[in-house]
Design an enzyme around this catalytic site. Structure first.
Site, short mmCIF file in Angstrom:
data_model
loop_
_atom_site.label_atom_id
_atom_site.label_comp_id
_atom_site.label_asym_id
_atom_site.label_seq_id
_atom_site.Cartn_x
_atom_site.Cartn_y
_atom_site.Cartn_z
N SER A 40 32.98 40.08 47.52
CA SER A 40 34.08 40.78 46.77
C SER A 40 34.28 40.07 45.72
O SER A 40 34.00 38.81 45.62
CB SER A 40 35.14 40.96 47.69
OG SER A 40 36.01 39.77 47.80
N ASP A 42 37.56 39.30 44.41
CA ASP A 42 39.10 38.69 44.44
C ASP A 42 39.06 37.53 45.29
O ASP A 42 39.01 37.40 46.48
CB ASP A 42 40.03 39.79 44.95
CG ASP A 42 41.41 39.44 44.87
OD1 ASP A 42 41.79 38.08 44.97
OD2 ASP A 42 42.57 40.36 44.68
N ALA A 87 31.46 49.35 50.42
CA ALA A 87 32.86 49.75 50.32
C ALA A 87 33.50 49.35 49.28
O ALA A 87 34.88 49.59 49.18
CB ALA A 87 33.41 48.98 51.64
N LEU A 129 30.33 54.27 51.72
CA LEU A 129 31.57 54.93 51.90
C LEU A 129 32.03 55.97 50.77
O LEU A 129 31.68 55.67 49.55
CB LEU A 129 32.70 53.86 52.05
CG LEU A 129 32.98 53.09 53.40
CD1 LEU A 129 31.86 52.55 53.84
CD2 LEU A 129 33.99 52.42 53.46
N LYS A 133 37.77 63.26 48.11
CA LYS A 133 37.97 63.73 46.94
C LYS A 133 36.63 63.76 46.27
O LYS A 133 36.60 64.34 45.25
CB LYS A 133 38.69 62.43 46.30
CG LYS A 133 40.05 62.52 46.73
CD LYS A 133 40.93 61.46 46.40
CE LYS A 133 42.39 61.45 46.67
NZ LYS A 133 42.34 61.20 48.38
N GLY A 176 47.43 53.74 56.91
CA GLY A 176 47.73 52.22 56.56
C GLY A 176 46.90 51.54 55.89
O GLY A 176 47.19 50.68 55.55
N SER A 177 45.84 52.17 55.09
CA SER A 177 45.12 51.53 54.01
C SER A 177 45.60 51.13 52.72
O SER A 177 46.83 51.66 52.51
CB SER A 177 43.60 52.19 53.76
OG SER A 177 44.19 53.43 53.01
N VAL A 181 49.64 56.42 51.56
CA VAL A 181 50.98 57.06 51.46
C VAL A 181 51.95 56.39 52.50
O VAL A 181 53.14 56.37 52.03
CB VAL A 181 50.88 58.55 51.79
CG1 VAL A 181 50.59 59.01 53.00
CG2 VAL A 181 52.37 59.22 51.23
N GLU A 259 45.28 65.51 41.23
CA GLU A 259 45.56 65.55 42.56
C GLU A 259 45.52 66.78 43.00
O GLU A 259 45.54 67.83 42.53
CB GLU A 259 46.91 65.07 42.96
CG GLU A 259 47.26 64.59 44.20
CD GLU A 259 48.52 63.76 44.41
OE1 GLU A 259 48.54 62.86 45.29
OE2 GLU A 259 49.51 63.99 43.70
#
Length: 338
Positions: A40, A42, A87, A129, A133, A176-177, A181, A259
């Site tokens: 990654s 970060d 991912a 992944l 959408k 919960g990711s 929301v 959306e």
């Protein structure tokens, strides 16, 4: 269960919600894995994650700074890697709408770099992944992920003599990711108002554990070119708001750019290539490198009816306010109380 003994696995975007859940699952269920590489960009998230997995207790875990936009870095990271889970992505719809070129560089250019790096090394299996959408997309994020799906499916056609399989998993909102929301509503609850985009809005729902299970299923069972889709429940956004803040005012703020009111995972046009596998659906590629009859026999796969579609608004299975509360407590916030 997939035997990871003496295997090396790399997760792009490994410090994200699903990447961390995959890491936890793999280290718990396959501690004999030779090497698990978290790739990654970060460094702070990698530093924090490394504190959770001290090197003296998890010597098989490696952290590799890099960006999927950098193909040379990917090639170096994949040296000696057997399996790859892709991912990494830009996933926030409004941010992608405002910064389209950045989204394209990561989600499309990055996907092609992953494909190329896997083909230039000795990777055996790749699972990418996707997202609901990506099905009949109306926003840039969905369009880039649809393109990514196509790149990974088509990669099976250019592998030559290499023993490598590329497949895709597509599912709905991961409960919960980061940025989803439910954590957003939990944080807004204290203000006494919860913003609702549209009172009719629905979404598919899958837990992090369910997402992990599906990725591992694809890694073990994919023949190459499949898009796996789980049979999961839907929820109404108003029920989520009621579950979290029953005494909060629900304020309608309007649909955000790009959306949908309802999400889709299989369109009627996909039905001609979609098979029911029992726990999952799979959309097969129009051209594949294996025999369809052998696939159908191996997985007891049954072609769905022409015109079949899978839509969160037309789903037959639904979460309730009470089930959502239980799931939030179990999967998102163990201290959650009303």
């Amino acid at each position: 269960m997939l035997n990871l003994s003496e295997k090396s696995l790399l997760i792009t975007g490994g410090t994200g919600s699903l990447g961390k859940a995959l890491t936890s699952h793999i280290l718990k269920n396959s501690p004999e894995i030779k090497r698990l590489v978290i790739f990654s960009r970060d460094e702070q998230k990698q530093f924090q994650m490394a504190q959770e997995y001290p090197a003296d207790q998890y010597p098989q875990l490696r952290f590799f700074i890099g960006d999927v936009r950098d193909k040379e870095r990917l090639i170096r990271a994949m040296n000696g890697i057997d399996y790859v889970i892709h991912a990494a992505a830009m996933k926030h719809v409004p941010i992608a709408e405002y910064n389209p070129d950045e989204c394209i560089k990561t989600n499309i250019g990055g996907a092609q770099n992953v494909v190329d790096a896997c083909l230039q090394t000795n990777v055996e299996r790749v699972v990418a992944l996707s997202t609901d959408k990506a099905c009949a997309p109306i926003n840039l994020y969905g369009a880039t992920k649809l393109t990514s799906d196509k790149l990974f499916v088509a990669a099976n056609n250019i592998k030559g003599s290499k023993e490598i399989r590329f497949s895709v998993v597509r599912y709905g909102n991961v409960m919960g990711s980061n940025g989803s929301v439910i954590p957003f509503f939990l944080n807004k609850k204290k203000e006494g108002k919860l913003p609702i985009t549209d009172v009719n809005m629905t979404r598919f729902n899958i837990s992090l554990d369910g997402g992990v299970e599906m990725v591992m299923h694809a890694l073990e069972h994919a023949w190459g070119g499949e898009i796996f889709i789980p049979k999961i429940l839907s929820y109404r956004i108003t029920d989520v708001a009621t579950a979290i803040g029953p005494n909060c005012e629900q304020v309608v703020v309007g649909i955000r750019p790009g959306e949908k009111v309802h999400e889709e995972m299989i369109t009627p046009s996909d039905s001609f290539y979609t098979y029911d596998l029992g726990k999952y659906y799979t959309i097969l590629p129009a051209t594949h490198t294996w025999k369809l009859n052998d696939f159908k026999a191996r997985f007891n796969a049954k072609l769905v009816e022409p015109g079949f579609a899978y839509n969160s608004g037309d789903n037959t299975e639904w979460e309730t306010v009470e089930s959502l509360r239980n799931l939030i407590k179990e999967h998102v916030d163990s201290s959650f109380v009303l």
